[in-house]
Design a protein around this motif. Structure first.
Motif, PDB file in Angstrom:
ATOM      1  N   LYS A  24       0.835  -1.203   0.000  1.00  0.00           N
ATOM      2  CA  LYS A  24       0.000   0.000   0.000  1.00  0.00           C
ATOM      3  C   LYS A  24       0.873   1.259   0.000  1.00  0.00           C
ATOM      4  O   LYS A  24       0.629   2.198  -0.769  1.00  0.00           O
ATOM      5  CB  LYS A  24      -0.922   0.003   1.217  1.00  0.00           C
ATOM      6  CG  LYS A  24      -1.828   1.208   1.289  1.00  0.00           C
ATOM      7  CD  LYS A  24      -2.694   1.177   2.531  1.00  0.00           C
ATOM      8  CE  LYS A  24      -3.521   2.449   2.627  1.00  0.00           C
ATOM      9  NZ  LYS A  24      -4.248   2.548   3.880  1.00  0.00           N
ATOM     10  N   SER A  25       1.906   1.279   0.839  1.00  0.00           N
ATOM     11  CA  SER A  25       2.811   2.433   0.914  1.00  0.00           C
ATOM     12  C   SER A  25       3.548   2.648  -0.402  1.00  0.00           C
ATOM     13  O   SER A  25       3.735   3.783  -0.842  1.00  0.00           O
ATOM     14  CB  SER A  25       3.821   2.240   2.043  1.00  0.00           C
ATOM     15  OG  SER A  25       3.181   2.236   3.286  1.00  0.00           O
ATOM     16  N   GLY A  27       2.472   1.834  -3.356  1.00  0.00           N
ATOM     17  CA  GLY A  27       1.493   2.368  -4.303  1.00  0.00           C
ATOM     18  C   GLY A  27       1.282   3.858  -4.106  1.00  0.00           C
ATOM     19  O   GLY A  27       1.228   4.622  -5.077  1.00  0.00           O
ATOM     20  N   GLU A  28       1.186   4.271  -2.833  1.00  0.00           N
ATOM     21  CA  GLU A  28       1.013   5.698  -2.532  1.00  0.00           C
ATOM     22  C   GLU A  28       2.244   6.485  -2.950  1.00  0.00           C
ATOM     23  O   GLU A  28       2.131   7.573  -3.522  1.00  0.00           O
ATOM     24  CB  GLU A  28       0.724   5.884  -1.045  1.00  0.00           C
ATOM     25  CG  GLU A  28      -0.635   5.368  -0.618  1.00  0.00           C
ATOM     26  CD  GLU A  28      -0.819   5.328   0.899  1.00  0.00           C
ATOM     27  OE1 GLU A  28       0.152   5.600   1.645  1.00  0.00           O
ATOM     28  OE2 GLU A  28      -1.939   5.016   1.329  1.00  0.00           O
ATOM     29  N   ALA A  29       3.429   5.937  -2.669  1.00  0.00           N
ATOM     30  CA  ALA A  29       4.675   6.622  -3.037  1.00  0.00           C
ATOM     31  C   ALA A  29       4.801   6.730  -4.559  1.00  0.00           C
ATOM     32  O   ALA A  29       5.243   7.759  -5.082  1.00  0.00           O
ATOM     33  CB  ALA A  29       5.874   5.882  -2.456  1.00  0.00           C
ATOM     34  N   GLU A  31       2.330   6.900  -6.666  1.00  0.00           N
ATOM     35  CA  GLU A  31       1.365   7.914  -7.104  1.00  0.00           C
ATOM     36  C   GLU A  31       1.910   9.321  -6.862  1.00  0.00           C
ATOM     37  O   GLU A  31       1.829  10.190  -7.743  1.00  0.00           O
ATOM     38  CB  GLU A  31       0.045   7.734  -6.359  1.00  0.00           C
ATOM     39  CG  GLU A  31      -1.039   8.684  -6.805  1.00  0.00           C
ATOM     40  CD  GLU A  31      -2.354   8.474  -6.054  1.00  0.00           C
ATOM     41  OE1 GLU A  31      -3.112   9.448  -5.957  1.00  0.00           O
ATOM     42  OE2 GLU A  31      -2.601   7.367  -5.573  1.00  0.00           O
ATOM     43  N   VAL A  32       2.497   9.542  -5.684  1.00  0.00           N
ATOM     44  CA  VAL A  32       3.078  10.856  -5.361  1.00  0.00           C
ATOM     45  C   VAL A  32       4.217  11.171  -6.326  1.00  0.00           C
ATOM     46  O   VAL A  32       4.320  12.282  -6.851  1.00  0.00           O
ATOM     47  CB  VAL A  32       3.569  10.891  -3.892  1.00  0.00           C
ATOM     48  CG1 VAL A  32       4.448  12.092  -3.624  1.00  0.00           C
ATOM     49  CG2 VAL A  32       2.385  10.873  -2.940  1.00  0.00           C
TER      50      VAL A  32
END
Length: 128
Positions: A24-25, A27-29, A31-32
């Protein structure tokens, strides 16, 4: 033996949760980082376009001023109240000088943003 099995099952459960959290982290990274890359590419493109526009303006102004020769100079006899005004003597280059500074600023933004993008890209692909 059953204690070992229970302990290993608990460890597997913990590791599975940690793996899900890491995925999850990541994926977020990602995206950022994608948004940051898009913003950097837009800033680079805008700065290159701005530098090109300023370069074209400089060419036009330099051609105009060189074709005018001294006809753009004010005759102080025509405007006696302006005789005491010496202008901004410390600001060399006038409009052309200012445009040259702006062009340099655009190119600096391109260089700095390109370097930052390259470093961020390298940091994202280099394993820790």
């Amino acid at each position: 033996m059953s204690g070992d099995i229970a302990s290993m099952a608990a460890e597997i459960e913990t590791l599975s949760k940690e793996q899900a959290s890491l995925i999850k982290s990541m994926g977020e990274a990602t995206e950022v980082r994608s948004k940051e890359k898009a913003a950097n590419e837009e800033a680079i493109a805008d700065s290159k376009a701005g530098a090109e526009a300023v370069k074209q303006a400089l060419v036009i102004l330099q051609e105009f001023y060189s074709s005018q020769g001294s006809s753009l100079l004010q005759d102080q006899k025509q405007v006696p109240e302006m005789a005491a005004y010496t202008g901004m003597q410390s600001a060399k280059g006038g409009v052309i000088g200012m445009l040259e500074v702006i062009e340099t600023d655009f190119m600096r933004v391109v260089a700095d943003t390109s370097a930052a993008e390259a470093q961020a890209s390298k940091d994202c692909t280099t394993p820790s």
